[in-house]
Design an enzyme around this catalytic site. Sequence first.
Site: not given
Ligand code: ADP
Length: 209
Positions: A13, A87, A121, A154, A165
Amino acid sequence: MKIVIFGPPGSGKGTYASRLMKRLGIPHISTGDLVREEIRNQTALGKTVEKYSSSGTLVPDEVITEMLKKRIGPELSRGFILEGYPRTVSQAKELNKITKIDAVVNLNVPDSVIVDRLSARLQCKACGAIYNERTLKPKVAGKCDKCGGELFRRVDDQPEVIRERLRVYREASEPVVDFYRARSLLKDIRNEDPNVDPEQVVDQIMKLI
Ligand code: ADP
């Protein structure tokens, strides 16, 4: 244009959204980046959200929606590429109240590719650019090609957090696909080859939106 990039963790993404930003000339808003910025700055909000982010669970809907509203407000007239939000179905309904979305790009990637990708990553501390130790290596090990910043792994990219996740994605986020499919906004992208050039995927996305 107002676009959402949707998909499981590790589906690319952020990688595609930042490339789309350059092609379309509209900002890329990532709620994951917003969360990490608050944590980095150790704000009161950062301290609240840290426990969710580091364990791979979701930040409560009200908290993340407030963060998004602050960031998205100034972009509502020129458009944006939104990544990491919504989400949950409840977040999708909130977004509907904030603005009308033109298209939702749904990235379909097998779990095996996700685990492989996330465990390799790397991200730049300074500009957020994303690399991969195997498939998208920086020119100089440990340094960002774009800005020379230091690359880091990360905390949520460890195997047990990755599994959590993915579980959370299946349970809370997958229903969002049906929400947008029912509204004829969903554009499906299939990405089964871990070595595909990200620019090729962006070409496909550009044709669909
Ligand atoms: P991923 O690589 O898992 O898609 P992101 O970088 O988008 O992760 O997000 C990292 C963390 O930030 C998530 O695991 C969550 O804890 C929090 N987070 C981000 N966006 C949201 C959302 N829309 N709703 C709830 N938590 C979120």
